[in-house]
Scaffold this motif. Sequence first.
Motif, PDB file in Angstrom:
ATOM      1  N   VAL A  72      64.822  19.610  35.391  1.00  0.00           N
ATOM      2  CA  VAL A  72      63.265  19.909  35.915  1.00  0.00           C
ATOM      3  C   VAL A  72      62.300  19.074  35.728  1.00  0.00           C
ATOM      4  O   VAL A  72      62.155  18.309  34.708  1.00  0.00           O
ATOM      5  CB  VAL A  72      63.263  21.286  35.211  1.00  0.00           C
ATOM      6  N   VAL A  73      61.569  18.667  36.617  1.00  0.00           N
ATOM      7  CA  VAL A  73      60.344  17.921  36.560  1.00  0.00           C
ATOM      8  C   VAL A  73      59.041  18.495  36.723  1.00  0.00           C
ATOM      9  O   VAL A  73      57.927  17.873  37.040  1.00  0.00           O
ATOM     10  CB  VAL A  73      60.569  16.748  37.763  1.00  0.00           C
ATOM     11  N   GLY A  74      59.046  19.878  36.673  1.00  0.00           N
ATOM     12  CA  GLY A  74      57.699  20.658  36.575  1.00  0.00           C
ATOM     13  C   GLY A  74      57.596  20.816  37.947  1.00  0.00           C
ATOM     14  O   GLY A  74      58.562  20.427  39.073  1.00  0.00           O
ATOM     15  N   GLY A  75      56.667  21.557  38.386  1.00  0.00           N
ATOM     16  CA  GLY A  75      56.398  22.132  40.032  1.00  0.00           C
ATOM     17  C   GLY A  75      54.810  21.988  39.945  1.00  0.00           C
ATOM     18  O   GLY A  75      54.093  22.030  39.329  1.00  0.00           O
ATOM     19  N   THR A  76      54.791  22.807  41.373  1.00  0.00           N
ATOM     20  CA  THR A  76      53.227  23.087  41.651  1.00  0.00           C
ATOM     21  C   THR A  76      52.951  24.235  42.734  1.00  0.00           C
ATOM     22  O   THR A  76      54.066  24.214  43.409  1.00  0.00           O
ATOM     23  CB  THR A  76      52.528  21.764  42.312  1.00  0.00           C
ATOM     24  N   THR A  77      52.104  24.883  42.821  1.00  0.00           N
ATOM     25  CA  THR A  77      51.901  25.653  43.929  1.00  0.00           C
ATOM     26  C   THR A  77      51.329  24.881  44.899  1.00  0.00           C
ATOM     27  O   THR A  77      50.901  23.696  44.743  1.00  0.00           O
ATOM     28  CB  THR A  77      50.823  26.826  43.732  1.00  0.00           C
ATOM     29  N   CYS A  78      51.074  25.219  46.327  1.00  0.00           N
ATOM     30  CA  CYS A  78      50.737  24.579  47.315  1.00  0.00           C
ATOM     31  C   CYS A  78      50.216  25.709  48.211  1.00  0.00           C
ATOM     32  O   CYS A  78      50.932  26.208  48.990  1.00  0.00           O
ATOM     33  CB  CYS A  78      52.023  23.806  47.912  1.00  0.00           C
ATOM     34  N   LEU A  79      48.891  25.601  48.467  1.00  0.00           N
ATOM     35  CA  LEU A  79      48.060  26.511  49.160  1.00  0.00           C
ATOM     36  C   LEU A  79      47.287  25.770  50.243  1.00  0.00           C
ATOM     37  O   LEU A  79      46.447  24.761  49.791  1.00  0.00           O
ATOM     38  CB  LEU A  79      47.154  27.611  48.630  1.00  0.00           C
ATOM     39  N   VAL A  80      47.628  25.581  51.516  1.00  0.00           N
ATOM     40  CA  VAL A  80      46.880  24.527  52.466  1.00  0.00           C
ATOM     41  C   VAL A  80      46.784  25.504  53.719  1.00  0.00           C
ATOM     42  O   VAL A  80      47.328  26.531  54.332  1.00  0.00           O
ATOM     43  CB  VAL A  80      47.984  23.742  52.806  1.00  0.00           C
ATOM     44  N   ASP A  99      48.268  23.786  42.045  1.00  0.00           N
ATOM     45  CA  ASP A  99      48.217  24.142  40.611  1.00  0.00           C
ATOM     46  C   ASP A  99      49.442  23.838  40.004  1.00  0.00           C
ATOM     47  O   ASP A  99      50.400  24.515  40.043  1.00  0.00           O
ATOM     48  CB  ASP A  99      48.134  25.657  40.538  1.00  0.00           C
ATOM     49  N   GLY A 100      49.508  22.743  39.231  1.00  0.00           N
ATOM     50  CA  GLY A 100      50.706  22.070  38.517  1.00  0.00           C
ATOM     51  C   GLY A 100      51.267  23.183  37.444  1.00  0.00           C
ATOM     52  O   GLY A 100      50.492  23.845  36.655  1.00  0.00           O
ATOM     53  N   HIS A 101      52.484  23.160  37.412  1.00  0.00           N
ATOM     54  CA  HIS A 101      53.287  23.959  36.289  1.00  0.00           C
ATOM     55  C   HIS A 101      54.120  23.162  35.605  1.00  0.00           C
ATOM     56  O   HIS A 101      54.898  22.326  36.209  1.00  0.00           O
ATOM     57  CB  HIS A 101      53.946  25.046  36.903  1.00  0.00           C
ATOM     58  N   GLY A 102      54.060  23.029  34.261  1.00  0.00           N
ATOM     59  CA  GLY A 102      54.811  22.160  33.526  1.00  0.00           C
ATOM     60  C   GLY A 102      54.645  20.616  33.426  1.00  0.00           C
ATOM     61  O   GLY A 102      55.399  19.916  33.421  1.00  0.00           O
ATOM     62  N   GLY A 103      53.188  20.399  33.752  1.00  0.00           N
ATOM     63  CA  GLY A 103      52.774  18.843  33.841  1.00  0.00           C
ATOM     64  C   GLY A 103      52.110  18.756  35.018  1.00  0.00           C
ATOM     65  O   GLY A 103      51.913  19.680  35.887  1.00  0.00           O
ATOM     66  N   GLU A 104      51.601  17.659  35.274  1.00  0.00           N
ATOM     67  CA  GLU A 104      50.452  17.345  36.251  1.00  0.00           C
ATOM     68  C   GLU A 104      51.179  16.615  37.446  1.00  0.00           C
ATOM     69  O   GLU A 104      50.740  16.352  38.235  1.00  0.00           O
ATOM     70  CB  GLU A 104      49.220  16.505  35.910  1.00  0.00           C
ATOM     71  N   ALA A 105      52.309  16.114  37.213  1.00  0.00           N
ATOM     72  CA  ALA A 105      53.199  15.042  38.098  1.00  0.00           C
ATOM     73  C   ALA A 105      53.291  15.671  39.513  1.00  0.00           C
ATOM     74  O   ALA A 105      53.070  15.079  40.490  1.00  0.00           O
ATOM     75  CB  ALA A 105      54.475  14.526  37.678  1.00  0.00           C
ATOM     76  N   ALA A 106      53.803  16.779  39.603  1.00  0.00           N
ATOM     77  CA  ALA A 106      53.907  17.535  40.739  1.00  0.00           C
ATOM     78  C   ALA A 106      52.815  17.625  41.789  1.00  0.00           C
ATOM     79  O   ALA A 106      52.681  17.519  43.027  1.00  0.00           O
ATOM     80  CB  ALA A 106      54.945  18.610  40.779  1.00  0.00           C
ATOM     81  N   ALA A 107      51.818  18.242  40.962  1.00  0.00           N
ATOM     82  CA  ALA A 107      50.257  18.652  41.602  1.00  0.00           C
ATOM     83  C   ALA A 107      49.696  17.174  42.291  1.00  0.00           C
ATOM     84  O   ALA A 107      49.192  16.999  43.223  1.00  0.00           O
ATOM     85  CB  ALA A 107      49.484  19.276  40.657  1.00  0.00           C
ATOM     86  N   ASP A 108      49.817  16.134  41.291  1.00  0.00           N
ATOM     87  CA  ASP A 108      49.584  14.681  41.782  1.00  0.00           C
ATOM     88  C   ASP A 108      50.178  14.269  42.876  1.00  0.00           C
ATOM     89  O   ASP A 108      49.512  13.669  43.970  1.00  0.00           O
ATOM     90  CB  ASP A 108      49.309  13.849  40.629  1.00  0.00           C
ATOM     91  N   TYR A 109      51.210  14.534  42.797  1.00  0.00           N
ATOM     92  CA  TYR A 109      52.537  13.962  43.999  1.00  0.00           C
ATOM     93  C   TYR A 109      52.107  14.676  45.299  1.00  0.00           C
ATOM     94  O   TYR A 109      51.728  13.780  46.429  1.00  0.00           O
ATOM     95  CB  TYR A 109      53.705  14.175  43.899  1.00  0.00           C
ATOM     96  N   ARG A 162      60.966  17.761  49.153  1.00  0.00           N
ATOM     97  CA  ARG A 162      62.376  16.929  48.996  1.00  0.00           C
ATOM     98  C   ARG A 162      62.026  15.649  48.514  1.00  0.00           C
ATOM     99  O   ARG A 162      62.753  15.177  47.583  1.00  0.00           O
ATOM    100  CB  ARG A 162      63.123  17.068  50.369  1.00  0.00           C
ATOM    101  N   GLU A 163      60.932  14.974  48.959  1.00  0.00           N
ATOM    102  CA  GLU A 163      60.507  13.827  48.435  1.00  0.00           C
ATOM    103  C   GLU A 163      60.223  13.711  47.197  1.00  0.00           C
ATOM    104  O   GLU A 163      60.808  12.761  46.556  1.00  0.00           O
ATOM    105  CB  GLU A 163      59.701  13.103  49.207  1.00  0.00           C
ATOM    106  N   MET A 164      59.556  14.662  46.694  1.00  0.00           N
ATOM    107  CA  MET A 164      58.898  14.692  45.397  1.00  0.00           C
ATOM    108  C   MET A 164      60.154  14.962  44.441  1.00  0.00           C
ATOM    109  O   MET A 164      60.104  14.272  43.272  1.00  0.00           O
ATOM    110  CB  MET A 164      57.965  16.060  45.304  1.00  0.00           C
ATOM    111  N   LEU A 165      61.091  15.705  44.720  1.00  0.00           N
ATOM    112  CA  LEU A 165      61.987  16.191  43.683  1.00  0.00           C
ATOM    113  C   LEU A 165      62.909  14.809  43.474  1.00  0.00           C
ATOM    114  O   LEU A 165      63.380  14.591  42.392  1.00  0.00           O
ATOM    115  CB  LEU A 165      63.004  17.149  44.191  1.00  0.00           C
ATOM    116  N   ASP A 166      63.193  14.182  44.700  1.00  0.00           N
ATOM    117  CA  ASP A 166      63.870  13.007  44.480  1.00  0.00           C
ATOM    118  C   ASP A 166      63.217  11.783  43.879  1.00  0.00           C
ATOM    119  O   ASP A 166      63.779  11.337  42.909  1.00  0.00           O
ATOM    120  CB  ASP A 166      64.210  12.302  46.055  1.00  0.00           C
ATOM    121  N   LYS A 167      62.109  11.934  44.119  1.00  0.00           N
ATOM    122  CA  LYS A 167      61.444  10.575  43.278  1.00  0.00           C
ATOM    123  C   LYS A 167      61.028  11.014  41.915  1.00  0.00           C
ATOM    124  O   LYS A 167      61.141   9.990  41.012  1.00  0.00           O
ATOM    125  CB  LYS A 167      60.041  10.306  44.081  1.00  0.00           C
ATOM    126  N   LEU A 168      60.580  11.987  41.658  1.00  0.00           N
ATOM    127  CA  LEU A 168      60.494  12.372  40.186  1.00  0.00           C
ATOM    128  C   LEU A 168      61.362  12.565  39.589  1.00  0.00           C
ATOM    129  O   LEU A 168      61.580  12.145  38.282  1.00  0.00           O
ATOM    130  CB  LEU A 168      59.475  13.775  40.380  1.00  0.00           C
TER     131      LEU A 168
END
Length: 327
Positions: free
Chosen positions: A197-205, A128-138, A178-184
């Motif tokens: 800040v590049v937005g974020g996402t929840t992660c339930l796996v 579930d992305g927060h502050g945009g879709e980029a983090a959830a997509d990544y 870590r990879e996501m923060l660096d690349k985004l």
Amino acid sequence: MIGDTMTLLSLLGRIMRYFLLRPETLFLLCISLALWSYFFHTDEVKTIVKSSRDAVKMVKGKVAEMMQNDRLGGLSVLDAEFSKTWEFKNNNVAVYSIQGRRDHMEDRFEVLTDITNKSHPSIFGIFDGHGGEAAADYVKAHLPDSLKQQLQAFEREKRESSLSYSSILEQRILAVDREMLDKLSASHDEAGQGRGVVGGTTCLVALLSDRELTVANVGDSRGVLCDKDGNAVALSHDHKPYQLKERKRIKRADKLQPEFMILASDGLWDAFSNEEAVRFVRERLDEPHFGAKSIVLQSFYRGCPDNITVMVVKFKGGAGGSSKAGE
């Protein structure tokens, strides 16, 4: 939450929107004001009571219209409300996801299984992305595949490995974070937006093998298990900004003889408790989406202002499939 956390202010805003949009809340407000008017007979209160009654009628009428259209087999009203509605069904897993009242759809999900060769446990994810879709997509694009590769290697070398499903989940989530923060962040720099800040996402796996269920959670999406007696068993704890201590992120559920599990973004949990959700879905497991579609629509009818994504995984029968949500 990966890369970002919700603020306390946004949490309070979500709670207020949820309660104020529910028809029963408006109804209780109307009753309270009516009693006040009866005892004190003020013209101002009478005016408010009339307005509240009109609001209740409007909300009830809208809900009735939407439910009637859905019963007739169409989503004509809902289609106007949802610019993105995703659904997925394969063997024992079903997902239903709607944009709802939000301007953007930031929920994502993924299902990766191998029921033929069983080269790795089934992988189920809600993001579930927060502050945009980029983090959830990544995270959707990178975490499940990297988990699959490491799990396949683990299954081949299990006897010699000191790893476990829990440690693999934790390592992969932290690595992708870590990879996501660096690349985004680098992408923001290149776009001239500056590092920040590049937005974020929840992660339930959830990882499901023949003998073991392992769940990892970052953020406020939530997993719930229904045991053979219909009891709700929490598979995760919400990570909220008001928590004084970080709760354990990994929880393993063994030998519970489970019936099904629900993995969902926080849009569902704004409208349903764990126990309510389990009861609701359990009564609808014979539906095409195992109750996932029904509970998503019911959450919307109850006034949930958020994106809503629900995944139901039945433990009877095989598992399989891969979602293409958002494509």
